[in-house]
Every structure is written in C-alpha cells, then in structure tokens.
Scaffold this motif. Structure first.
Motif, PDB file in Angstrom:
ATOM      1  N   LEU A 148       0.831  -1.211   0.000  1.00 16.84           N
ATOM      2  CA  LEU A 148       0.000   0.000   0.000  1.00 16.84           C
ATOM      3  C   LEU A 148       0.864   1.259   0.000  1.00 16.84           C
ATOM      4  CD1 LEU A 148      -2.863  -0.931   2.518  1.00 16.84           C
ATOM      5  CD2 LEU A 148      -3.082  -0.559   0.047  1.00 16.84           C
ATOM      6  N   GLN A 149       1.897   1.262   0.824  1.00 11.36           N
ATOM      7  CA  GLN A 149       2.725   2.464   0.978  1.00 11.36           C
ATOM      8  C   GLN A 149       3.735   2.645  -0.147  1.00 11.36           C
ATOM      9  OE1 GLN A 149       4.417   3.053   4.891  1.00 11.36           O
ATOM     10  NE2 GLN A 149       2.652   2.134   5.922  1.00 11.36           N
ATOM     11  N   THR A 150       3.982   1.614  -0.938  1.00 10.18           N
ATOM     12  CA  THR A 150       4.988   1.718  -1.997  1.00 10.18           C
ATOM     13  C   THR A 150       4.372   1.804  -3.392  1.00 10.18           C
ATOM     14  OG1 THR A 150       5.163  -0.700  -2.075  1.00 10.18           O
ATOM     15  CG2 THR A 150       6.714   0.471  -0.638  1.00 10.18           C
ATOM     16  N   ASP A 151       3.079   2.061  -3.447  1.00  8.07           N
ATOM     17  CA  ASP A 151       2.438   2.248  -4.745  1.00  8.07           C
ATOM     18  C   ASP A 151       3.121   3.393  -5.482  1.00  8.07           C
ATOM     19  OD1 ASP A 151       0.242   2.101  -6.766  1.00  8.07           O
ATOM     20  OD2 ASP A 151      -0.138   4.118  -5.983  1.00  8.07           O
ATOM     21  N   PRO A 152       3.673   3.169  -6.673  1.00  9.23           N
ATOM     22  CA  PRO A 152       4.467   4.193  -7.363  1.00  9.23           C
ATOM     23  C   PRO A 152       3.732   5.512  -7.568  1.00  9.23           C
ATOM     24  CG  PRO A 152       4.768   2.072  -8.417  1.00  9.23           C
ATOM     25  CD  PRO A 152       3.675   1.898  -7.420  1.00  9.23           C
ATOM     26  N   VAL A 153       2.480   5.480  -7.979  1.00  6.87           N
ATOM     27  CA  VAL A 153       1.734   6.729  -8.231  1.00  6.87           C
ATOM     28  C   VAL A 153       1.586   7.523  -6.937  1.00  6.87           C
ATOM     29  CG1 VAL A 153      -0.476   7.697  -8.945  1.00  6.87           C
ATOM     30  CG2 VAL A 153       0.517   5.784 -10.219  1.00  6.87           C
ATOM     31  N   THR A 154       1.248   6.851  -5.845  1.00  7.51           N
ATOM     32  CA  THR A 154       1.095   7.532  -4.555  1.00  7.51           C
ATOM     33  C   THR A 154       2.406   8.162  -4.106  1.00  7.51           C
ATOM     34  OG1 THR A 154      -0.626   5.947  -3.920  1.00  7.51           O
ATOM     35  CG2 THR A 154       0.394   7.234  -2.165  1.00  7.51           C
ATOM     36  N   VAL A 155       3.491   7.418  -4.222  1.00  2.76           N
ATOM     37  CA  VAL A 155       4.802   7.925  -3.801  1.00  2.76           C
ATOM     38  C   VAL A 155       5.230   9.113  -4.652  1.00  2.76           C
ATOM     39  CG1 VAL A 155       7.259   7.372  -3.600  1.00  2.76           C
ATOM     40  CG2 VAL A 155       5.541   5.719  -2.846  1.00  2.76           C
ATOM     41  N   LEU A 156       5.049   9.004  -5.966  1.00  4.67           N
ATOM     42  CA  LEU A 156       5.490  10.064  -6.863  1.00  4.67           C
ATOM     43  C   LEU A 156       4.646  11.334  -6.703  1.00  4.67           C
ATOM     44  CD1 LEU A 156       6.214   7.929 -10.043  1.00  4.67           C
ATOM     45  CD2 LEU A 156       7.885   8.955  -8.501  1.00  4.67           C
ATOM     46  N   LYS A 157       3.355  11.203  -6.434  1.00  3.77           N
ATOM     47  CA  LYS A 157       2.530  12.373  -6.167  1.00  3.77           C
ATOM     48  C   LYS A 157       3.022  13.093  -4.906  1.00  3.77           C
ATOM     49  CE  LYS A 157      -1.928  11.240  -8.307  1.00  3.77           C
ATOM     50  NZ  LYS A 157      -2.291  12.599  -8.772  1.00  3.77           N
ATOM     51  N   THR A 158       3.352  12.304  -3.879  1.00  2.56           N
ATOM     52  CA  THR A 158       3.897  12.893  -2.644  1.00  2.56           C
ATOM     53  C   THR A 158       5.219  13.593  -2.925  1.00  2.56           C
ATOM     54  OG1 THR A 158       2.866  11.106  -1.379  1.00  2.56           O
ATOM     55  CG2 THR A 158       4.567  12.407  -0.262  1.00  2.56           C
ATOM     56  N   PHE A 159       6.047  12.984  -3.766  1.00  2.00           N
ATOM     57  CA  PHE A 159       7.337  13.584  -4.140  1.00  2.00           C
ATOM     58  C   PHE A 159       7.130  14.927  -4.855  1.00  2.00           C
ATOM     59  CE2 PHE A 159      10.550  14.097  -7.515  1.00  2.00           C
ATOM     60  CZ  PHE A 159      11.691  14.229  -6.737  1.00  2.00           C
ATOM     61  N   ILE A 160       6.176  14.981  -5.734  1.00  2.00           N
ATOM     62  CA  ILE A 160       5.913  16.228  -6.472  1.00  2.00           C
ATOM     63  C   ILE A 160       5.482  17.336  -5.523  1.00  2.00           C
ATOM     64  CG2 ILE A 160       4.380  17.305  -8.168  1.00  2.00           C
ATOM     65  CD1 ILE A 160       4.350  14.601  -9.654  1.00  2.00           C
ATOM     66  N   HIS A 161       4.576  17.023  -4.577  1.00  6.62           N
ATOM     67  CA  HIS A 161       4.038  18.047  -3.688  1.00  6.62           C
ATOM     68  C   HIS A 161       5.006  18.438  -2.561  1.00  6.62           C
ATOM     69  CE1 HIS A 161       0.016  18.283  -5.429  1.00  6.62           C
ATOM     70  NE2 HIS A 161       0.038  16.955  -5.547  1.00  6.62           N
ATOM     71  N   GLU A 162       5.742  17.469  -2.039  1.00  4.55           N
ATOM     72  CA  GLU A 162       6.617  17.758  -0.899  1.00  4.55           C
ATOM     73  C   GLU A 162       8.009  18.226  -1.305  1.00  4.55           C
ATOM     74  OE1 GLU A 162       6.787  14.578   1.895  1.00  4.55           O
ATOM     75  OE2 GLU A 162       4.607  14.554   2.252  1.00  4.55           O
ATOM     76  N   VAL A 163       8.462  17.823  -2.485  1.00 10.21           N
ATOM     77  CA  VAL A 163       9.825  18.151  -2.900  1.00 10.21           C
ATOM     78  C   VAL A 163       9.846  19.138  -4.060  1.00 10.21           C
ATOM     79  CG1 VAL A 163      12.025  17.219  -3.721  1.00 10.21           C
ATOM     80  CG2 VAL A 163      10.650  15.911  -2.094  1.00 10.21           C
ATOM     81  N   LEU A 164       9.294  18.745  -5.197  1.00  9.40           N
ATOM     82  CA  LEU A 164       9.380  19.597  -6.385  1.00  9.40           C
ATOM     83  C   LEU A 164       8.628  20.911  -6.220  1.00  9.40           C
ATOM     84  CD1 LEU A 164       9.025  16.968  -9.259  1.00  9.40           C
ATOM     85  CD2 LEU A 164      11.103  17.921  -8.253  1.00  9.40           C
ATOM     86  N   ALA A 165       7.530  20.912  -5.461  1.00  5.32           N
ATOM     87  CA  ALA A 165       6.750  22.138  -5.281  1.00  5.32           C
ATOM     88  C   ALA A 165       7.532  23.223  -4.548  1.00  5.32           C
ATOM     89  CB  ALA A 165       5.452  21.822  -4.529  1.00  5.32           C
ATOM     90  N   ARG A 166       8.573  22.848  -3.816  1.00  2.45           N
ATOM     91  CA  ARG A 166       9.370  23.843  -3.086  1.00  2.45           C
ATOM     92  C   ARG A 166      10.377  24.547  -3.986  1.00  2.45           C
ATOM     93  NH1 ARG A 166      10.287  21.833   3.063  1.00  2.45           N
ATOM     94  NH2 ARG A 166      11.129  23.938   3.083  1.00  2.45           N
ATOM     95  N   ARG A 167      10.530  24.063  -5.203  1.00  2.94           N
ATOM     96  CA  ARG A 167      11.404  24.682  -6.208  1.00  2.94           C
ATOM     97  C   ARG A 167      12.851  24.828  -5.717  1.00  2.94           C
ATOM     98  NH1 ARG A 167       8.208  27.178 -10.220  1.00  2.94           N
ATOM     99  NH2 ARG A 167       6.236  26.019 -10.261  1.00  2.94           N
ATOM    100  N   LEU A 168      13.296  23.904  -4.918  1.00 10.39           N
ATOM    101  CA  LEU A 168      14.681  23.921  -4.457  1.00 10.39           C
ATOM    102  C   LEU A 168      15.569  23.221  -5.474  1.00 10.39           C
ATOM    103  CD1 LEU A 168      14.215  22.915  -0.704  1.00 10.39           C
ATOM    104  CD2 LEU A 168      14.893  25.174  -1.554  1.00 10.39           C
ATOM    105  N   PRO A 169      16.814  23.672  -5.634  1.00  6.13           N
ATOM    106  CA  PRO A 169      17.749  22.920  -6.489  1.00  6.13           C
ATOM    107  C   PRO A 169      17.951  21.514  -5.929  1.00  6.13           C
ATOM    108  CG  PRO A 169      18.613  25.106  -5.976  1.00  6.13           C
ATOM    109  CD  PRO A 169      17.427  24.898  -5.085  1.00  6.13           C
ATOM    110  N   LEU A 170      18.089  20.538  -6.809  1.00  8.22           N
ATOM    111  CA  LEU A 170      18.326  19.158  -6.391  1.00  8.22           C
ATOM    112  C   LEU A 170      19.826  18.870  -6.447  1.00  8.22           C
ATOM    113  CD1 LEU A 170      15.468  17.174  -8.192  1.00  8.22           C
ATOM    114  CD2 LEU A 170      15.462  18.210  -5.913  1.00  8.22           C
ATOM    115  N   VAL A 171      20.366  18.364  -5.351  1.00  6.21           N
ATOM    116  CA  VAL A 171      21.785  18.024  -5.268  1.00  6.21           C
ATOM    117  C   VAL A 171      21.926  16.511  -5.334  1.00  6.21           C
ATOM    118  CG1 VAL A 171      23.852  18.057  -3.818  1.00  6.21           C
ATOM    119  CG2 VAL A 171      22.419  20.105  -3.992  1.00  6.21           C
ATOM    120  N   PHE A 172      22.592  16.024  -6.364  1.00  2.78           N
ATOM    121  CA  PHE A 172      22.872  14.595  -6.539  1.00  2.78           C
ATOM    122  C   PHE A 172      24.352  14.344  -6.268  1.00  2.78           C
ATOM    123  CE2 PHE A 172      19.350  15.610  -9.335  1.00  2.78           C
ATOM    124  CZ  PHE A 172      18.502  14.520  -9.260  1.00  2.78           C
ATOM    125  N   TRP A 173      24.686  13.099  -5.951  1.00  2.00           N
ATOM    126  CA  TRP A 173      26.110  12.758  -5.973  1.00  2.00           C
ATOM    127  C   TRP A 173      26.545  12.539  -7.413  1.00  2.00           C
ATOM    128  CZ3 TRP A 173      30.455  13.462  -3.922  1.00  2.00           C
ATOM    129  CH2 TRP A 173      31.565  12.740  -4.370  1.00  2.00           C
TER     130      TRP A 173
END
Length: 425
Positions: A217-242
């Motif tokens: 239930l908690q690892t459903d890709p659509v649910t996780v990715l929607k949360t990622f869009i709202h909690e991470v991408l919506a803040r418009r912060l630069p993404l730092v990768f290794w």
C-alpha cells in the motif's frame, strides 16, 4: 575502465555442427546458433535465466554466471570465440560484426506517446557549478527489471527492458538543507514494481519493517510520486545529486511512465525549470584545480570512497536516505577545501644536519670536585674535551667508546692529543 567480456561461443559437444554451438551473452539467456546465424534461446537452459557476467579466472577458464545462481566453468579449449564490449559499438552491433543476430527479447518498446511524456518531465535543466544556499539533496536506489514466466513446474525470471530502461527506482530519499542547517524536508519512500525480483521486495520489507500488505500500500508508485511532487518539487529547491547521470535519468523515466496518473497542476510542476548540482562533478573540480594538463578529467569516484578520504563514515551504505546525508556532508567538506588557499609548494631544499646529543644518566662524572645534580642533566657531544672529562671521572676508554659509538682507539688518541695540547699550552 577495463573492458568486460560480453559474449562467448562454446564449441558444440561431440563434434556436432556449428548450429549446435552455445552462445553466452551478458543480459541474455543462453542461446544456440541456427544455420543462418540467428541466435535462439536454448530450451534446455531456460531455467538458468540470463547471463550476468563472463570472466576468466586465474587458470584461464571462462566462468559464466546467471541470474538463477547457476554458473558454468569452461576450459579455454572449449571456447571458439569471444569478444569484449566497445565504446563505439552496442552489444547488438558487436554481435552482428561477429555474424550473430540477437534473439527476440521481452523488451517493452519506446512509443511516440512515451517519448512525449518523457520530454514533458524536466524539459529545462540548469546545471549549477557552486553549491546553492538552500537545496534538496537526493539519492536513489535501483532494482533490476525482470519478466517472470512459468515453464512447466519452474518459474523463470528473465531481464527485461521497460521503455528503454533495464532498472527502476526502488528507494527515493530527499533531505533539505540551508548550509549545515537541516530544513523541514524529509522524504524517504520505497517504490514497488511488478518487474522487481523477489529479493528486492524482501529487502524493502526488511528495511521498512512493514507487513507485506502495508508495504504494498505504501509503496504504490503513483502515490509515492505524487507525494514527491508536492513535498519536494513544489518547493522549487535545487536538487543536489552525488552523480546525476543515473539518478536523474531514472527519476525522469519513472515520472514519465506514470505521467498520465498526475493531475494538470502536478504535470505543470514537472515541466518547471529544474536546477541541479552534481557532487561527483564538483569533486573533480576540486581535484583538478592543481591539474595543469587535463582540467576536464573525470575520476568517477564513489560517494563512500570520497567520504572515507574526508574522514566521514556512513554506517549504512547503499541506503538512499543515508547516502543522501553522506552526499550533503561530503560536498560541504569539499567546499571548505575549495575555499581554502592551497599550499603552493616550493623547490625542495637540503636540510641542516643536526649532530646527535646524548643525555648523561646514571653515575655522573665529577667536575671541579662537585657531583652534577640529576635534576640538571648535561648534554655531551663527542669531542676530545668530553673524552678527557669522562676519563678524568674514572671512565675507561672502552666505556667512553661504547657511549658515543666510536672505537676505543679513537677515544685513546683524542685524549692523548687533548692532554698533550693542554701541557704544551
């Protein structure tokens, strides 16, 4: 990078014709060659899955490993042909150059519709060269994609390709920072995928400590990715990768696969301009600042290897959440090095030779009728005057010679010359 063996051809058993030769290709099932050179999946080896690696051991034997766990060791005389990967040739082109045609795979083709969805995810990416003031450091763990088939009483897993990718995101973690101050951004989610192996799902259950029902239930890709869009991408912060080469590409791919499930506003956030910073590239900038010849050299250093050099210890390597934190610590440690004025070396000079001295211990010589106090040790150098002082205090020539590491005759001659000189004066 060292070239790896990507295919090997085994001589047919009992001098059978060439079409009975077995061909081992990395990422493909074991095949046999027909008269036209077409590679066909060997039915007797269907349960082996796909070849994962072909190596040569210390006895010059070919060791062939598969996804099923089975392996095969063949002497060099049994191999009639083999080749390694090349930067300019794909596996398909390499095999074609050797007269082979690949078997039909279970790859899901890239459609025009998917190409449009992929183009709509992060269409504009700005690569930063300096660490931003505020950012979201991100890391992904991946799982290889398989197609599961039942053949008789056995279940066979074969590697597959979904819209051009052989792996998918298994764990996605994001942490927010402003300098060394943590922000209220903490994202750590696992993604389930029907093409993942059972081992990957078991790893997810172990790391999350969830029941199977709760995990799915908690690892459903659509649910996780929607949360990622709202909690991470919506803040418009630069993404730092290794190293954004794999993480960013598969993140785009995963979002594109599920693009139709997102709302219009969510799709708009995916289409916004994205700023990214690559810690691996930044590491090379720091290293290459003293490299006069090749400023663009890329060293491909692993995250936890660089962390070790900087005395940063990650107790849970290859966990996206811990690796994200490690990335933050490493890039900030590198920034301090980058901001520090380097030590510019000068031409090496010969040093000044310092003669060894020795502290007198134990019995002390008498000088002018007074015993030297132990609390005031004197340092003696091996001069004729020193030899005379010790000789006057009752030391033998041998004892004096042993103390200073010289011969007895040297001490004797020095004392005689010093005594003769004192009498003459």
């Amino acid at each position: 990078m060292t070239a790896r063996i990507v295919f090997a051809e085994r001589r047919a058993l009992d001098k059978l014709p060439q079409e009975n030769h077995f061909v081992y290709i990395v990422d493909y099932p074991i095949c046999q060659v027909d008269q036209s050179g077409q590679l066909l999946v060997a039915k007797n080896y269907a349960s082996w899955g796909e070849i994962t690696q072909i190596t040569i051991d210390e006895h010059q034997r070919f060791v062939i490993a598969s996804t099923s766990g089975h392996s095969l060791t063949l002497g060099a005389k049994k191999i009639v042909n083999y080749d390694t990967d090349a930067e300019t040739l794909s596996v398909t082109a390499l095999l074609k150059a050797n007269g082979y045609s690949l078997p039909v795979t279970t790859a899901q083709p890239i459609t025009d519709a998917f190409k449009a969805q992929l183009a709509a995810v992060f269409p504009t990416i700005e690569t930063l060269t300096e660490i931003p003031e505020k950012y979201a450091v991100i890391d992904c763990e991946f799982g290889v994609l398989f197609e599961t088939q039942r053949q008789g009483d056995s279940i066979v897993q074969r590697r597959t390709t979904v819209y051009g990718e052989k792996a998918g995101i298994f764990q996605l973690a994001v942490l927010g920072y402003a300098g060394n101050q943590a922000l209220d951004l903490f994202f750590n989610h696992y993604l389930d995928n029907p093409n993942f192996s059972a081992e990957i799902k078991l790893r997810g259950l172990k790391e999350t400590k969830l029941t199977l029902v709760a995990y799915e239930l908690q690892t459903d890709p659509v649910t996780v990715l929607k949360t990622f869009i709202h909690e991470v991408l919506a803040r418009r912060l630069p993404l730092v990768f290794w190293d954004k080469s794999n993480d960013l590409r598969l993140l785009q791919h995963t979002l594109a696969v599920n693009f139709d499930a997102f709302s219009t506003s969510e799709q708009e956030l995916l289409g916004a301009k994205l700023a990214v910073f690559d810690g691996s590239i930044y590491t090379n900038q720091v290293i290459n600042r003293s490299n006069h010849r090749k400023k663009d050299t890329h060293h491909y250093l692993p995250l936890n290897g660089v962390a070790g050099l900087l005395n940063i210890f990650n107790p849970h390597q290859h966990n996206a959440l811990w690796d994200a934190q490690t990335t933050h610590c490493v890039v900030n440690a590198l920034a301090k090095i980058q901001q520090t004025e380097p030590l510019v070396l000068t031409r090496p000079q010969a040093g000044i030779r310092v003669e060894p001295v020795e502290k007198i211990t134990g019995e002390q010589p008498q000088l002018d009728g007074q015993q030297l106090k132990p609390s005031q040790p004197q340092m003696l150098v091996p001069t004729p005057a020193t030899f005379c002082q010790l000789r006057t205090s009752g030391k033998t020539y041998r004892e004096i010679a042993q103390r200073f590491g010289v011969s007895t005759s040297t001490v004797w001659r020095a004392v005689k010359r010093q005594t003769k000189s004192a009498i003459t004066n």
